[in-house]
Design a protein around this motif. Structure first.
Motif, PDB file in Angstrom:
ATOM      1  N   VAL A 149       0.838  -1.189   0.012  1.00  0.00           N
ATOM      2  CA  VAL A 149      -0.182  -0.033  -0.066  1.00  0.00           C
ATOM      3  C   VAL A 149       0.880   1.284  -0.241  1.00  0.00           C
ATOM      4  N   LYS A 150       1.992   1.350   0.897  1.00  0.00           N
ATOM      5  CA  LYS A 150       2.843   2.387   0.852  1.00  0.00           C
ATOM      6  C   LYS A 150       3.440   2.733  -0.451  1.00  0.00           C
ATOM      7  N   LYS A 151       3.904   1.702  -0.914  1.00  0.00           N
ATOM      8  CA  LYS A 151       4.682   1.577  -2.250  1.00  0.00           C
ATOM      9  C   LYS A 151       3.921   2.336  -3.419  1.00  0.00           C
ATOM     10  N   GLY A 152       2.495   2.057  -3.470  1.00  0.00           N
ATOM     11  CA  GLY A 152       1.612   2.690  -4.286  1.00  0.00           C
ATOM     12  C   GLY A 152       1.237   3.849  -3.985  1.00  0.00           C
ATOM     13  N   LEU A 153       1.146   4.138  -2.813  1.00  0.00           N
ATOM     14  CA  LEU A 153       0.739   5.361  -2.338  1.00  0.00           C
ATOM     15  C   LEU A 153       2.026   6.402  -2.596  1.00  0.00           C
ATOM     16  N   MET A 154       3.073   6.017  -2.322  1.00  0.00           N
ATOM     17  CA  MET A 154       4.202   6.747  -2.621  1.00  0.00           C
ATOM     18  C   MET A 154       4.327   7.395  -4.350  1.00  0.00           C
ATOM     19  N   GLN A 155       4.236   6.378  -5.144  1.00  0.00           N
ATOM     20  CA  GLN A 155       4.290   6.559  -6.348  1.00  0.00           C
ATOM     21  C   GLN A 155       3.115   7.643  -6.770  1.00  0.00           C
ATOM     22  N   GLY A 273      20.443   2.158  -2.238  1.00  0.00           N
ATOM     23  CA  GLY A 273      19.232   2.307  -2.342  1.00  0.00           C
ATOM     24  C   GLY A 273      18.524   2.568  -0.812  1.00  0.00           C
ATOM     25  N   ARG A 274      19.407   2.142   0.063  1.00  0.00           N
ATOM     26  CA  ARG A 274      18.890   2.395   1.556  1.00  0.00           C
ATOM     27  C   ARG A 274      18.824   3.802   2.086  1.00  0.00           C
ATOM     28  N   VAL A 275      17.640   4.221   2.602  1.00  0.00           N
ATOM     29  CA  VAL A 275      17.757   5.651   3.177  1.00  0.00           C
ATOM     30  C   VAL A 275      17.398   5.898   4.539  1.00  0.00           C
ATOM     31  N   ALA A 276      17.944   6.972   5.094  1.00  0.00           N
ATOM     32  CA  ALA A 276      17.646   7.063   6.571  1.00  0.00           C
ATOM     33  C   ALA A 276      17.853   8.810   6.828  1.00  0.00           C
ATOM     34  N   VAL A 277      16.849   9.024   7.598  1.00  0.00           N
ATOM     35  CA  VAL A 277      17.180  10.640   8.150  1.00  0.00           C
ATOM     36  C   VAL A 277      17.630  10.496   9.534  1.00  0.00           C
ATOM     37  N   LEU A 278      18.543  11.235   9.803  1.00  0.00           N
ATOM     38  CA  LEU A 278      19.136  11.011  11.106  1.00  0.00           C
ATOM     39  C   LEU A 278      18.294  12.031  12.226  1.00  0.00           C
ATOM     40  N   TYR A 293      25.977  11.576   2.684  1.00  0.00           N
ATOM     41  CA  TYR A 293      24.880  12.228   3.495  1.00  0.00           C
ATOM     42  C   TYR A 293      24.551  13.623   2.571  1.00  0.00           C
ATOM     43  N   TYR A 294      23.121  13.989   2.804  1.00  0.00           N
ATOM     44  CA  TYR A 294      22.615  15.306   2.245  1.00  0.00           C
ATOM     45  C   TYR A 294      22.160  16.411   3.342  1.00  0.00           C
ATOM     46  N   ARG A 295      22.768  17.470   3.383  1.00  0.00           N
ATOM     47  CA  ARG A 295      22.570  18.391   4.397  1.00  0.00           C
ATOM     48  C   ARG A 295      21.845  19.543   3.680  1.00  0.00           C
ATOM     49  N   LEU A 296      20.434  19.479   4.243  1.00  0.00           N
ATOM     50  CA  LEU A 296      19.453  20.278   3.515  1.00  0.00           C
ATOM     51  C   LEU A 296      19.126  21.893   4.152  1.00  0.00           C
ATOM     52  N   ASP A 297      18.777  22.860   3.301  1.00  0.00           N
ATOM     53  CA  ASP A 297      18.160  23.937   3.904  1.00  0.00           C
ATOM     54  C   ASP A 297      16.667  23.630   4.018  1.00  0.00           C
ATOM     55  N   GLU A 298      16.235  23.359   5.262  1.00  0.00           N
ATOM     56  CA  GLU A 298      14.922  22.817   5.436  1.00  0.00           C
ATOM     57  C   GLU A 298      13.769  23.764   5.251  1.00  0.00           C
ATOM     58  N   THR A 299      13.927  25.083   5.271  1.00  0.00           N
ATOM     59  CA  THR A 299      13.062  26.165   4.722  1.00  0.00           C
ATOM     60  C   THR A 299      12.873  26.063   3.253  1.00  0.00           C
ATOM     61  N   LYS A 300      13.731  25.362   2.541  1.00  0.00           N
ATOM     62  CA  LYS A 300      13.403  25.277   1.121  1.00  0.00           C
ATOM     63  C   LYS A 300      12.960  23.704   0.708  1.00  0.00           C
ATOM     64  N   LEU A 301      13.628  22.669   1.450  1.00  0.00           N
ATOM     65  CA  LEU A 301      13.311  21.581   1.093  1.00  0.00           C
ATOM     66  C   LEU A 301      13.225  20.444   2.276  1.00  0.00           C
ATOM     67  N   ASN A 302      12.024  19.872   2.586  1.00  0.00           N
ATOM     68  CA  ASN A 302      11.777  18.977   3.705  1.00  0.00           C
ATOM     69  C   ASN A 302      12.586  17.651   3.776  1.00  0.00           C
ATOM     70  N   GLY A 303      13.421  17.326   4.725  1.00  0.00           N
ATOM     71  CA  GLY A 303      14.172  16.107   4.704  1.00  0.00           C
ATOM     72  C   GLY A 303      13.327  14.998   4.598  1.00  0.00           C
ATOM     73  N   PHE A 305      10.557  14.432   3.222  1.00  0.00           N
ATOM     74  CA  PHE A 305       9.839  14.381   1.969  1.00  0.00           C
ATOM     75  C   PHE A 305      11.420  14.107   0.710  1.00  0.00           C
ATOM     76  N   PHE A 306      12.490  14.573   0.988  1.00  0.00           N
ATOM     77  CA  PHE A 306      13.612  14.191   0.439  1.00  0.00           C
ATOM     78  C   PHE A 306      13.924  12.884   0.302  1.00  0.00           C
ATOM     79  N   SER A 307      13.681  12.236   1.592  1.00  0.00           N
ATOM     80  CA  SER A 307      14.247  10.823   1.842  1.00  0.00           C
ATOM     81  C   SER A 307      13.338  10.001   0.978  1.00  0.00           C
ATOM     82  N   TYR A 308      11.969  10.400   0.811  1.00  0.00           N
ATOM     83  CA  TYR A 308      10.962   9.545   0.279  1.00  0.00           C
ATOM     84  C   TYR A 308      11.207   9.629  -1.277  1.00  0.00           C
ATOM     85  N   VAL A 309      11.533  10.954  -1.929  1.00  0.00           N
ATOM     86  CA  VAL A 309      12.130  10.950  -2.990  1.00  0.00           C
ATOM     87  C   VAL A 309      13.314  10.132  -3.662  1.00  0.00           C
TER      88      VAL A 309
END
Length: 315
Positions: A149-155, A273-278, A293-303, A305-309
């Protein structure tokens, strides 16, 4: 010559033990002693030694599959054998470590010792353990369904968004232009590099290669966590406890790879392809060459959300 995909009784091979349906049927004569009924106890004799209670219908026994049947149900409960024989089978697996394909013989199985309580106690023990197994199986089915269900919902969410009515095609260019589908007209598209250039992604980096990569003798029992792909599981959990540790002096001697809380981690080597948000309270750590590691400006990109992308089919 008597094997058939459709006609005859199912034939149980080692690969079929954990299933209900078999791939091959046998359309020929056979002796009654080689029949398998639902609930019969079977053990695979090659590869791994696991007991199984057959859940399928009437089937036939094939070579390298052992059927164990109690000859007197007034003395020995068959379901009790299923639980009590596991330790002995595991022992034979351990002593075969290092062998390319491990084998167990009927003689080995006959030598396995099991405890023998009274029959009523055997039945109670088997019933309790069976109820727990049934609960685990039911839970695993729910988890499997939820993942689908989650996989379909993500897509759907990552390509259709929420409440949009107008859509556009988006393209990807590597050795030619490829259409990847549609997204809402209001959405923008950026590469990781573009997001880095406009400081949406403040920094992204993997670990130290070559001579700067930590050596086996550098690791200690307590210190700065050193994260590799093996510390990140498929559910996005980070195994901090079992990570290797480096002395604090490596914060000065290493050139790159310093990660901290809220970073998004992506495994790109070996296990891909494994993803984690610290988490917010996660300690500063050092990543190896298999993790970016990806360090984001969370005022522009939600961490999150980016992890699901990063988990999506885009990547």
């Amino acid at each position: 010559k008597n094997f058939d995909k459709e006609i005859g009784l199912p034939l149980i091979r080692i690969r079929d033990l954990a299933n209900i349906d078999t791939k091959i049927r046998y359309n020929g004569n056979f002796l009654k002693e080689f029949t398998i009924n639902s609930g019969d106890l079977l053990v695979g004799m090659d590869g791994e030694f696991r007991p199984y209670l057959w859940k399928g219908n009437l089937s036939l026994l094939n070579q390298r599959v052992c059927k164990i049947t109690t000859s007197n149900e007034d003395i020995l409960n068959q379901n009790f054998i299923f639980y009590s024989i596991k330790k002995g089978l595991f022992h034979y697996e351990l002593i075969n470590i290092g062998t390319t394909v491990i084998h167990i013989s009927k003689t080995n199985i006959e030598k396995i010792k099991i405890p023998l309580p009274s029959l009523p106690e055997q039945q109670k023990i088997a019933t309790i353990l069976s109820n727990v197994d049934n609960l685990i199986e039911s839970t695993e089915k729910v988890i499997t369904h939820s993942k689908k269900v989650k996989k379909g919902l993500m897509q759907k969410l990552l390509t259709r968004g929420i409440g949009h009515t107008k859509f556009k095609e988006y393209f990807f260019t590597i050795n030619g232009v490829i259409s990847l589908g549609t997204i809402p007209s209001e959405w923008d598209i950026s590469t990781i590099n573009e997001l880095n250039e406009n400081d949406t992604i403040i920094d992204f980096q993997d670990g130290n290669h070559g001579e700067l990569h930590p050596k086996k003798d550098d690791f200690i029992n307590k210190g700065i966590p050193f994260l590799t792909a093996s510390q990140i599981d498929e559910n996005g959990m980070v195994d901090l406890l079992n990570s290797k540790k480096l002395p604090e002096l490596f914060l000065n001697t290493l050139r790159i790879g310093f990660s901290k809380s809220k970073d998004v981690l992506f495994t790109h080597n070996a296990t891909v392809g494994r993803v984690a948000v610290l988490p917010k309270n996660f300690p500063d750590c050092i990543v190896g060459t298999s993790v970016t590691y990806y360090r984001l400006d969370e005022t522009k990109l939600n961490g999150i959300f980016f992890s699901y992308v990063l988990r999506s089919k885009f990547i």
